[in-house]
Structures are given as structure tokens and as C-alpha cells.
Design a protein around this motif. Structure first.
Motif, PDB file in Angstrom:
ATOM      1  N   HIS A 103      -7.281   7.424   6.187  1.00 39.56           N
ATOM      2  CA  HIS A 103      -8.042   7.078   7.842  1.00 39.56           C
ATOM      3  C   HIS A 103      -8.303   6.482   8.305  1.00 39.56           C
ATOM      4  O   HIS A 103      -8.349   4.815   8.280  1.00 39.56           O
ATOM      5  CB  HIS A 103     -10.241   7.654   7.257  1.00 39.56           C
ATOM      6  N   GLU A 125     -12.642  -3.055   1.151  1.00 40.95           N
ATOM      7  CA  GLU A 125     -13.740  -3.037  -0.578  1.00 40.95           C
ATOM      8  C   GLU A 125     -12.749  -2.052  -1.015  1.00 40.95           C
ATOM      9  O   GLU A 125     -12.136  -1.442  -0.179  1.00 40.95           O
ATOM     10  CB  GLU A 125     -15.132  -1.495  -0.259  1.00 40.95           C
ATOM     11  N   HIS A 164       1.183  -0.979  -0.417  1.00 42.65           N
ATOM     12  CA  HIS A 164       0.379   0.011   0.092  1.00 42.65           C
ATOM     13  C   HIS A 164       0.549   1.569   0.309  1.00 42.65           C
ATOM     14  O   HIS A 164       2.416   1.567  -0.103  1.00 42.65           O
ATOM     15  CB  HIS A 164      -0.796  -0.123   1.018  1.00 42.65           C
ATOM     16  N   GLU A 180     -13.742   2.545  10.953  1.00 36.99           N
ATOM     17  CA  GLU A 180     -13.424   2.388   9.324  1.00 36.99           C
ATOM     18  C   GLU A 180     -12.089   2.761   9.141  1.00 36.99           C
ATOM     19  O   GLU A 180     -11.595   3.186   9.509  1.00 36.99           O
ATOM     20  CB  GLU A 180     -14.713   3.627   8.280  1.00 36.99           C
ATOM     21  N   LEU A 215     -12.312   1.112  -3.640  1.00 36.31           N
ATOM     22  CA  LEU A 215     -12.723   2.178  -4.287  1.00 36.31           C
ATOM     23  C   LEU A 215     -11.615   2.295  -5.038  1.00 36.31           C
ATOM     24  O   LEU A 215      -9.864   2.225  -5.115  1.00 36.31           O
ATOM     25  CB  LEU A 215     -12.715   3.180  -3.543  1.00 36.31           C
ATOM     26  N   GLN A 251      -4.644   3.940   0.833  1.00 37.22           N
ATOM     27  CA  GLN A 251      -4.151   4.057  -0.184  1.00 37.22           C
ATOM     28  C   GLN A 251      -3.050   2.742  -1.104  1.00 37.22           C
ATOM     29  O   GLN A 251      -2.230   2.697  -0.196  1.00 37.22           O
ATOM     30  CB  GLN A 251      -3.144   5.180  -0.852  1.00 37.22           C
ATOM     31  N   ARG A 299      -9.221   3.936   5.659  1.00 33.22           N
ATOM     32  CA  ARG A 299      -9.157   3.936   4.610  1.00 33.22           C
ATOM     33  C   ARG A 299      -7.841   3.824   4.083  1.00 33.22           C
ATOM     34  O   ARG A 299      -6.959   4.428   4.565  1.00 33.22           O
ATOM     35  CB  ARG A 299      -9.263   4.607   3.697  1.00 33.22           C
ATOM     36  N   GLN A 326      -8.476   2.811  -3.826  1.00 31.54           N
ATOM     37  CA  GLN A 326      -8.138   3.103  -1.850  1.00 31.54           C
ATOM     38  C   GLN A 326      -9.090   1.056  -1.902  1.00 31.54           C
ATOM     39  O   GLN A 326      -9.960   0.953  -2.661  1.00 31.54           O
ATOM     40  CB  GLN A 326      -9.392   3.563  -1.134  1.00 31.54           C
ATOM     41  N   ILE A 327      -8.145   1.022  -0.357  1.00 36.14           N
ATOM     42  CA  ILE A 327      -8.950   0.091   0.472  1.00 36.14           C
ATOM     43  C   ILE A 327      -9.577   1.073   1.812  1.00 36.14           C
ATOM     44  O   ILE A 327      -9.117   1.080   2.319  1.00 36.14           O
ATOM     45  CB  ILE A 327      -7.953  -0.806   0.491  1.00 36.14           C
ATOM     46  N   ARG A 328     -10.796   0.827   1.294  1.00 42.57           N
ATOM     47  CA  ARG A 328     -11.911   0.694   2.306  1.00 42.57           C
ATOM     48  C   ARG A 328     -11.939  -0.747   3.526  1.00 42.57           C
ATOM     49  O   ARG A 328     -13.147  -1.781   2.956  1.00 42.57           O
ATOM     50  CB  ARG A 328     -13.180   0.856   2.531  1.00 42.57           C
TER      51      ARG A 328
END
Length: 97
Positions: free
Chosen positions: A47, A89, A42, A52, A91, A56, A54, A61-63
Motif C-alpha cells: 500500500h 511499525e 522486503h 502511509e 505488524l 511485506q 505498507r 508487514q512494515i507500516r
């Protein structure tokens, strides 16, 4: 990365039997049940909260959603999270790559 560069990398990966995540700059995500998630390759933590995370990577992005999430280990390109995982997820990059 342009489309032809990506196609060449895909072809090289298949021809030389190299891991796709290495050749295509993709993240490698390993889960252990629903209590740990290990993310490699990554480019940064965007975040973090207890519900949650997040992260990059080069193409977006991966959430990760869950409950009581915590960082167990964080290195330059590796991250180990623990807690009750609900979902992971992908994104897409907003630049349309």
C-alpha cells in the motif's frame, strides 16, 4: 520456517558471526533523521499513499506513517522513501508464524 530451522539459523548466525538480517530473512531498515527511510530485504509494496506505506516481508508487514511520503527509488528488494517520517511499525504475519 519451522522453529528448529529458525533456531539453527540463529545459532549459525552467531557461530559464524553472520548478519542476522541475512540469515533470518529479516528486513534491514536505515533511517536518515526523519526525512528518509531505506528498506532492504522486503518482498513487496502492499500500500502506498502520501501518509502511509505498507511493505511485506517474510514474517509480516512494515507500516510507515508520515507526511508527504514519496518513493525515491524502488528495486526488487530495496526501497527508499522520503518525506516527514512519523513512525515505523512491525505488524506480525496473520498466519501466526
Amino acid at each position: 520456517m519451522s522453529k528448529w530451522q529458525q533456531q539453527i539459523r540463529t545459532w549459525l548466525s552467531r557461530y559464524f558471526d553472520l548478519p542476522s538480517d541475512v540469515m533470518l530473512d529479516l528486513p534491514r531498515i536505515t533511517t536518515i533523521g526523519s526525512i528518509h527511510v531505506y528498506i532492504e530485504n522486503h518482498t513487496g509494496l502492499l500500500h502506498f499513499s502520501d501518509e502511509e506505506v505498507r511493505i511485506q516481508y517474510k514474517q509480516g508487514q512494515i507500516r510507515i506513517l508520515g507526511k508527504d511520503l514519496g518513493v525515491k527509488m524502488m528495486l526488487k528488494e530495496e526501497l527508499l522513501l522520503e518525506g516527514e517520517l512519523k513512525s515505523v511499525e512491525f505488524l506480525p504475519d496473520s498466519k501466526g508464524r
